[in-house]
Each structure stands twice: as C-alpha cells, then as structure tokens.
Design an enzyme around this catalytic site. Structure first.
Site, PDB file in Angstrom:
ATOM      1  N   ASP A 154       0.861  -1.188   0.000  1.00 41.22           N
ATOM      2  CA  ASP A 154       0.000   0.000   0.000  1.00 41.22           C
ATOM      3  C   ASP A 154       0.902   1.245   0.000  1.00 41.22           C
ATOM      4  O   ASP A 154       2.114   1.129   0.149  1.00 41.22           O
ATOM      5  CB  ASP A 154      -0.861  -0.053   1.273  1.00 41.22           C
ATOM      6  CG  ASP A 154      -2.045   0.901   1.228  1.00 41.22           C
ATOM      7  OD1 ASP A 154      -2.238   1.591   0.213  1.00 41.22           O
ATOM      8  OD2 ASP A 154      -2.766   0.953   2.233  1.00 41.22           O
ATOM      9  N   ASP A 158      -8.700   4.182  -1.828  1.00 39.97           N
ATOM     10  CA  ASP A 158      -9.566   4.570  -0.715  1.00 39.97           C
ATOM     11  C   ASP A 158     -10.850   5.229  -1.213  1.00 39.97           C
ATOM     12  O   ASP A 158     -10.976   6.446  -1.248  1.00 39.97           O
ATOM     13  CB  ASP A 158      -8.807   5.504   0.230  1.00 39.97           C
ATOM     14  CG  ASP A 158      -7.599   4.793   0.846  1.00 39.97           C
ATOM     15  OD1 ASP A 158      -7.539   3.546   0.759  1.00 39.97           O
ATOM     16  OD2 ASP A 158      -6.730   5.480   1.397  1.00 39.97           O
TER      17      ASP A 158
END
Ligand SMILES: *[C@@H]1O[C@H](CO)[C@@H](O)[C@H](O)[C@H]1NC(C)=O
Length: 932
Positions: free
Chosen positions: A513, A604
């Site tokens: 990530d 996100d």
C-alpha cells in the site's frame, strides 16, 4: 517542514462533509510544462525529418529530425515489431546529459519484424511490415500507420510535437553562457517562461536543476469516436473530451477522498489508450514514467468547424477521429502502436510488450475480508469463526498497518499478536490464508533492524543535497527505499524469507500500500521530484509513476521466500519452473507491467452510491490496459454504508475480478453478521454465487495468462460491431459468457439492462431476453441482474464450502445455454489451484461443445494431464425445446450408459431446460453425452 500529520487532518475531515481537498493537487495551470504543451498551436510544427540522413538496419529505420526554430537535432527511430506492432522513438541527438529511459515496464524490446523501405524521396518514405505500413512525411514530420488500406493511427498530424532539449541554465535570459553551444542557449520557443528552472507549489519548491525537459506529441485515432484506458481516473470508461476541462493527469498520488467524474490523477498511471471502431481496434502505449497529461479532442468538432482544417489533408473530407495529445515532464518519446485489428489482437499485442498476469492461486479469486484493523488475535479468531457460524464462505483474512510493531513492517505488535504462527495455523486449518501489509516508508529508528540495515548500506532515497530523505508517513519520520538500486531490491527481497520475516508462513501473502509513494509532508502528498535515486542516478521525477511497481519487481523477495531460492525476476523463476507456490500480491500504485506480479484495487473509495457506480468504469479501464485482477473495496473504505448499499456492493463485487471488503478504522464494524437477517441472507447468497462461478473465473484467468484477454471486459470486446455498446460502462461481461449489470442506484427495484445481440438467460430464473436493446428488468434487493449468453457453456461448482481450497475435488455442474441454432461452447481449466506444477503439464484444459444434441468434452491441450478428483455432477441444458426420449453418456471408463434427466418446459418468458443427473464421469476423461 512537516505539515499537519494527515491522520489528524483525516480524522477532522471525516466528521465534516467529505470531499477531496483539490487545493492539495496541481492543476494544469500550476504545472509549467502542462501550460507550455497546452499552448502549442496546431498546424505549425517546426520538426522536419532530414531525408538524406535516413539509414536502415535489420532492426529499423533511423533518421535525424531538426527543430527548425531552434536548430536542435533529434534522432527518430522506427522499429517494426512482430504481430502488427510499431515502435517509434524520438530522442535528442546530442544531449548534454543522457535522457532517462525506463528499464522496468517492458518484458523485452519486442521481436523485430521483417520490413521493407519503399517510396523514399525528399518528401519522406514508407516502411512496409506484414500487412501494415508506416508512412513517414518529412515536412513537417508526421507518421501515419496503416492496416492494409485503412489509416489507423496518425502521429503529429496536428503538429503538437514538442521536445524540450536539455540546456545549460542561462546566466541571464538572453545571453548564452560562456563556452556554451549556442544551439543549446537559444531561448525556448515558448512565450511562457515561468517555471522553466524552478517551480513552487504550496510552499514546496522544485529546484529543477536540469531545467525544462518535457516531451509531447499528438496521436490521432482515425475513424474513431471512442477511446478508453489511461487509468487511473474516477471517470467514465469511454474517455471524455478535455477541451473545456483539465487534461487527464497520470501521476501516482494518494488522493484523500477522491472525487468522481473527473480527470484528476489517482494512485496509478497506465499510459495505454485503446480505440475501437466496428472495423478496427488499436492501442498506443506512451512509454514514459514521468508525470504525464493527456488531452482528448473528438473531430470533426461540430461546434468549431474551422478547427479541423489544417489538422488533416482535406478539410471537409477529414475522417472523424479522436485526436489525443500526450505530454510528459521528462524522458524520451517512446511510443508503441498496436494495430489490432480486433480487440483480442490488441490485448495479445500489448501483453507481448509488458507481460500478462500469471494465473493467480485460486484462493485469490475467492472472497477477501479486510479491515483497518483486525485488532488482535482474538479479533482474528472471532472473525474467522463467525464466517463459519454464519455460513459465509471466505478465503483470506487481511491485517492492515496496526498489526505491526509501531508501523515497522516485517514485525508484529507482540502485545496484540504474540502467537502469529498459531493464528495463521488456525486460519489455514479452515482452508484460509493471511495477507499482511508492507508499505514503502521505513520508520527512522536505529533500533528497527530493517531501517538500520538499509541506512547502514545507504539504500534509501536521497534529497537533492545527497542526504537521506526524511518524509512523514504512518510511522512518523520515515525513509523510503531506493528501489532503483538492485542491492536494495535483493535486500528487501531477502526480508520476506521466513527466517527474516519472523512470524510469517508460506500461507502469508502481501499487500503493498502507500507506494505512490505517499508522503504526508511532501508536495501533493508525495515525494519531491528533485529527490535522488542513487541506484540509477536519476531524479525522482524520472521514475515517479513506476516507483510503486519497483516494489513489486522486488517481490522477487516474496517469491524467494516462497520458492526458497535466489533468482532474479518472476519471469525467470517461471521459465526455470523451480518455484512451486504461486504468489499473491495486491498493490495500490501501478504502472504498465504491474499486472505481471500483482492485483490492483482502486484505493480509498467512499461508502456512497456514486463510488459504487464508478467502480464499474474504473475496473473496465484497468482491465483493458492489461491490469486484470482488479477490484474496488466492497462497502467503501471511508464512511458507513447502510445495509442496502452494502449488500448492493457485495453483489457488484461478487462479479468483479478481485473481491475484497475493506473499511477505515473510524467506521463501524461491518462484517455481514452485524446486519439484519435479510441483509445477511443477501450477502450469503451473493458470496455463494461468487464461489459457484469460481471455475469460470479460474478458467478466464488461465486464458488471460495465455492470451492477455481480460476476464472482466466491456461488451465491445465480444461484440465488436455493436456500436450501441461502445459507451456502455454500467455493465460488463465476465469472459464471453456472463453479462453483469450491478444495481448501483439507491433504492432501485428495477434496472435498465442493455443486452447485446443474441439470446440471454437470467442465471437464476432463466427468463429469456433477445438483444440488441435495453430492457427494464425487475431487480429487488436480493436480485443481481446476471445473464448467461446463449451459445456458451459455463462450468460451476454448486457445493459451496467455507473456503475455495475445500472445494478442490468437488464435482462440476455445466450450464449449457443454447443459442438460436441450438449450439453452445465453452472451456474449463483445472489444476491444483496453487502451485506452478501446471507449467509442467499438470493441468486439464477442456473444450466443451454442444451441437446436434451431443455434448462433448475434449482436451484442447493434449499435453495437459492433471489427476483431478472432480467429476461431472450435473448438466443443465437451457433453451432445449423438447423433452428427450433418452440421454446417454459415452466415455472410455464408463462405456455407454443411460442417464436420468428431468425436463422442465418454460412458461412465458422462461426458457425450457433439461437437467441431466449424475453423469458421474471424471473430468479427466473425454466424454460425449447424447440427447435423443
Ligand atoms: C487457535 O485456535 C484455538 C482453538 O479455537 C484457540 O484456542 C487458540 O486461542 C487459537 N490461537 C490463536 C493464536 O488465535
């Protein structure tokens, strides 16, 4: 200077109305090279091909190009490649400093095609290769690419080519520095001289020690009305014109709460664009890893008629086209043109350049349960158990950053996770896997082994002054690995070895990530462009968009730990076939080629209906640019979905390639059992449908490895002539056989479904639809509009268990859906679902066909031989008109045997169907089933 830690900012924002803070990100106006390229007037190109410099070798054609205005020379290289692909490069002839060329995206340089140069004159020349031609015009330089007689792609047709040569910084605006080549000191052709040598954005100054160095050119797709690709943007699949908006931006960024329907940059950049018309598919790959922008203009422009004159030869007779304009902050022009002509040709051609996704382990196609964070071992134990208690299949449980010791990756928080090995064993005992997160920011702490080792060996990114870069991220003050250094990569790789990554096992897989990289204290929440990567000796600006992918290349390390050996690239490992277990990695940042090693998710997102809707076009855009194992966080990362939104999101995710639920730490717990019984029932049925169709997904991913064909695809891939589908991005095909129309409208109980030509059967109630055309179907909360195409055979496993690994030897059901000729066909791929043994022939790849009342299963690849325990449990023939008198099976081991069957005649719009019970034949055997 560190800005407000973003976690604080995030917490504050979450309580307000959420939206991206656009001011954190540059507009074109705030980017000097973007302004300079956008300001170029069409039709005035100063670039000339010098035809007396043309030389020809076995590989390609080379010639000098002159910028008439500032007398700077360039080299044009044209390489015809096998399989209707053309590479065009433009670089400076005598640069004062070598220009950067990305060494990471390509799997090779492409195989040369034989070619012939004809029609050489002072006007230009023609390069013939295969059935294609590149017609090079000299004044101004323009290259037209033809498939036979059909003009497909034209470069610099509008004359927007601009190549900013490196130059020494002038002492003053108009005086060449002493001893400097006057050619290099001539002023830029631009009027806008702001930001050439330094640029400031929100208090961050980019020192630009090498000055302006951008490159750009226009690329026209002839006869086209739609172009696709260039992810990642939260926008429609068919890309929009940008004449009155910002250009589409490609610059890997961690955008907090991204907005929908706009061309702002997101986490990944794949500079690949496709065009599709009824006769011709084509694609281009703008191979450049620096910040890039793309303008799109559709011609003829009905509003401004005069705008077309000058772009093309003949005014009114100009063909319709989509003209695109690409520009990058540095590097060279390196353009691949894939000439198709069919969609599947383009996927194969692009796959040959950057590689295809390798067949993933089956568990990675199952359902993934993630949350920031599962807090401790007890939490993990309960979640694991609750999936069983509530009869919900699940394959992988994920641990986000909080599982580590203070965001020190490769470590565990020993208070919360004191027995990680036992915890993982408890998961694997139920057939499940674990994924842990490893981010690229390394906590600056001399007591942290991984920081200390990298620091001592000087393996981190440097600032422009040569000191170790210090940026703010989750652990606080952090350094960032310089992954351009092979030593960094192999050291990082070694850290995945089980004796280094203590507490992990062979059933632990990895999530990369924040690898844009996200730097909370940096400009645009990322790294300073003038930072230095000592490994390659380049500025960060050169490699920004590929930085996250370097992490994946290094996942050699992950592979090493899986393979217990020490080899270079993934590809190398596979060729030698020593590695046993297939890796699984998920990444957020991505670039062209990322598909070789990793799945990608859309970052996100937010728990609202708009983000659910946009997941379809976003995943389609990734899929057609080679990145095929893709998904969006089910439920939405930020915010709290209500039960309706959540269950609709599960329904969409169940028919998209990567299926993972994830949630922000400030959200309410949302495991399915937190909701009412009806919602639980819907989610359970949805998960079960995902698992039923795993054989289809798995077969499609095998075929994706072979051919590059994306498992999730737009309708036009299988219906190239169906122009009505070209802009459809609210539904998709799974392979060629399933049409999926997720319901993404709040409160909807109906859905408008576009059916492409042919017969379509609702997979649950067998309602029959005939396309082309749109139909409003009933879609109550528990209904997923999914249709099997008449003419296809889909393999299923209908005995759903708690994880896919427990279904390995379960029997198959074949759903045979007849077309209007009473025919259908399909494929089925079977292997051990997790090792590389299939590379040694341990697989079965079967052709299934139904015609003239006979169903056959035959090996497509006779080499393949896998001793599966699976057998054929049921055959359902949908659309069969009459009850048969007799059904028999023939196979080597069974001989000829009568089978029991059950015919149900349809009523109204429902199709008749025949269910054949217990054929009982092993999937290893070829067989025929005859209906009389
Ligand atoms: C593993 O499972 C056993 C049996 O349910 C349980 O007692 C134990 O606490 C679990 N261990 C961990 C670390 O979760």
């Amino acid at each position: 200077m560190a800005t407000l830690p973003r976690l604080v900012a995030a917490a504050v924002l979450l309580t307000l109305v959420c939206a991206v803070d656009r001011n954190n990100f540059k507009t074109c106006q705030q980017s000097s090279f973007c302004r300079r390229h956008r300001a170029i007037k069409p039709g005035e190109s100063p670039y000339l091909l010098l035809t007396d410099t043309v030389s020809v070798t076995d590989e390609g054609v080379f010639a000098d190009v002159l910028n008439e205005k500032n007398r700077v020379f360039f080299i044009l290289e044209i390489y015809p490649l096998k399989d209707s692909t053309l590479r065009i490069k433009i670089n400076e002839k005598n640069p004062i400093k070598q220009r950067f060329e990305d060494p990471y995206a390509l799997t090779g340089d492409g195989q040369s095609e034989t070619f012939e140069v004809v029609d050489r004159s002072s006007d230009g020349l023609t390069v013939k290769f295969g059935t294609n031609r590149a017609v090079v015009k000299a004044k101004p330089l323009k290259i037209d690419v033809y498939n036979g007689k059909e003009l497909v792609v034209s470069t610099n047709a509008r004359g927007l080519l601009k190549f900013e040569h490196y130059r020494n910084k002038p002492e003053s605006n108009d005086q060449p520095a002493e001893g400097e080549d006057p050619g290099n000191a001539l002023p830029l052709e631009d009027e806008d001289a702001n930001g050439l040598w330094e640029e400031t954005f929100k208090g961050h100054t980019d020192s630009k020690p090498h000055g302006p160095a951008s490159v750009g050119m226009d690329i026209s797709f002839i006869n086209s009305k739609h172009v696709y690709g260039i992810p990642e943007h939260a926008d429609s699949f068919s890309l929009k014109e940008t004449t009155s908006t910002e250009p589409y931006r490609l610059y890997n960024l961690d955008v907090f709460e991204y907005e929908l329907d706009n061309p702002m940059a997101l986490y990944g950049s794949v500079p690949v664009m496709l065009s599709h018309t009824p006769r011709q598919s084509a694609a281009v790959f703008w191979h450049n890893t620096a910040e890039t922008w793309v303008d799109i203009k559709k011609l003829p422009d009905t509003n401004v008629v005069s705008s077309i004159t000058g772009f093309f030869s003949g005014g009114d007779s100009d063909p319709p086209q989509v003209s695109t304009h690409w520009f990058s902050e540095s590097g060279v022009i390196d353009l691949f043109i894939m000439i198709g002509p069919r969609p599947m040709d383009v996927f194969r051609q692009y796959g040959a350049l950057t590689g295809n996704y390798n067949l993933p382990p089956l568990f990675s196609l199952g359902y993934h349960q993630c949350r920031w964070n599962y807090n401790d071992e007890e939490d993990v134990r309960q979640v694991n158990e609750n999936f069983d208690i509530h009869d919900l299949p699940m394959d992988v449980l994920w641990l986000d950053i909080e599982h580590t010791d203070g965001k020190r990756y490769f470590t565990w928080d020993h208070n919360k996770f004191p027995h990680s090995l036992e915890m993982i064993a408890n998961l694997t005992a139920r057939g499940r896997k674990l994924v842990t997160i490893v981010d690229p920011h390394i906590k600056r702490d001399n007591n942290y082994f991984f920081y200390k080792e990298n620091h001592d060996r000087d393996l981190f990114v440097h600032t422009k002054d040569g000191s170790e870069f210090d940026g703010w991220c989750w652990p606080g003050s952090s350094s960032y690995l310089d992954l351009t250094n092979p030593e960094t990569r192999s050291h990082y790789s070694d850290t995945y070895m089980l004796d280094r990554y203590k507490g992990s096992t062979l059933d632990t897989f990895i999530w990369n990530d924040m690898n844009e990289p996200s730097v909370f204290s940096g400009p645009e929440v990322t790294m300073q462009k003038d930072n230095l990567h000592p490994g390659l000796g380049v500025e960060h600006r050169e490699i920004h968009n590929v930085y996250g992918m370097l992490f994946l290349l290094t996942s050699e390390g992950l592979r090493k730990f899986l393979f217990q050996q020490h080899q270079g690239t993934f590809e190398g490992l596979l060729r030698r076939s020593d590695g046993r277990i297939r890796p699984f990695i998920l990444t957020r940042a991505h670039y062209a080629g990322t598909q070789r090693s990793s799945a990608v998710w859309t970052g996100d997102n937010t728990a609202d209906w708009g983000h659910l809707r946009i997941s379809e076009p976003m995943l389609l855009s990734l899929s057609v640019t080679g990145i095929t194992h893709v998904g969006a966080d089910v439920g939405g990362f930020f915010g709290n979905p209500d039960s309706h939104l959540l269950s609709r999101w599960y329904q969409a995710g169940a028919f998209q390639p990567f299926f993972r639920a994830h949630a922000h730490q400030d959200t309410k717990r949302r495991e399915p059992w937190m909701f009412d019984g009806e919602t639980q029932r819907i989610i359970r049925n949805t998960l079960r449908q995902r698992y039923q169709y795993l054989p289809l997904w798995y077969t499609l991913f095998y075929e994706n490895e072979l051919t590059g064909a994306p498992p999730m695809r737009p309708i036009w891939v299988d219906f190239p002539e169906d122009e009505a589908s070209y802009a459809v991005d609210y539904e998709h095909l799974v392979g060629s056989s399933l049409l999926v129309r997720p319901v993404v409208e709040e409160g909807a109980t109906t859905a408008s479904v576009y059916f492409p030509p042919g017969v379509w059967y609702d997979v649950i109630d067998l309602t029959t639809y005939t396309g082309p055309g749109s139909v409003t179907v009933s879609a109550p909360r528990d209904k997923i509009p999914v249709y099997q195409r008449g003419g296809t055979i889909i393999p299923r496993k209908d005995r759903v268990r708690r994880a896919s690994s427990l279904m390995r030897d379960d029997p198959y059901t074949l759903s045979v859906a007849l077309d209007s000729f009473g025919k259908s066909q399909g494929t089925l791929y079977i292997d051990d679902e997790h090792t590389f043994d299939y590379r040694q022939g341990k697989f079965l790849y079967l052709a299934l066909a139904f015609e003239g009342g006979i169903l056959t299963s035959k090996k497509i690849d006779p080499i393949g031989n896998y001793k599966t325990g699976s057998w054929l449990e049921r055959v359902i023939i949908v659309g069969l008109e009459k009850r048969p008198a007799k059904v028999t099976i023939q196979s080597a081991s069974l001989g000829s045997r009568d089978l029991e069957s059950f015919f149900e005649s349809g009523g109204g719009a429902h199709a008749s169907h025949l269910t054949i019970r217990k054929p009982g034949v092993s999937m290893r055997e070829e067989f025929t089933i005859t209906i009389q």
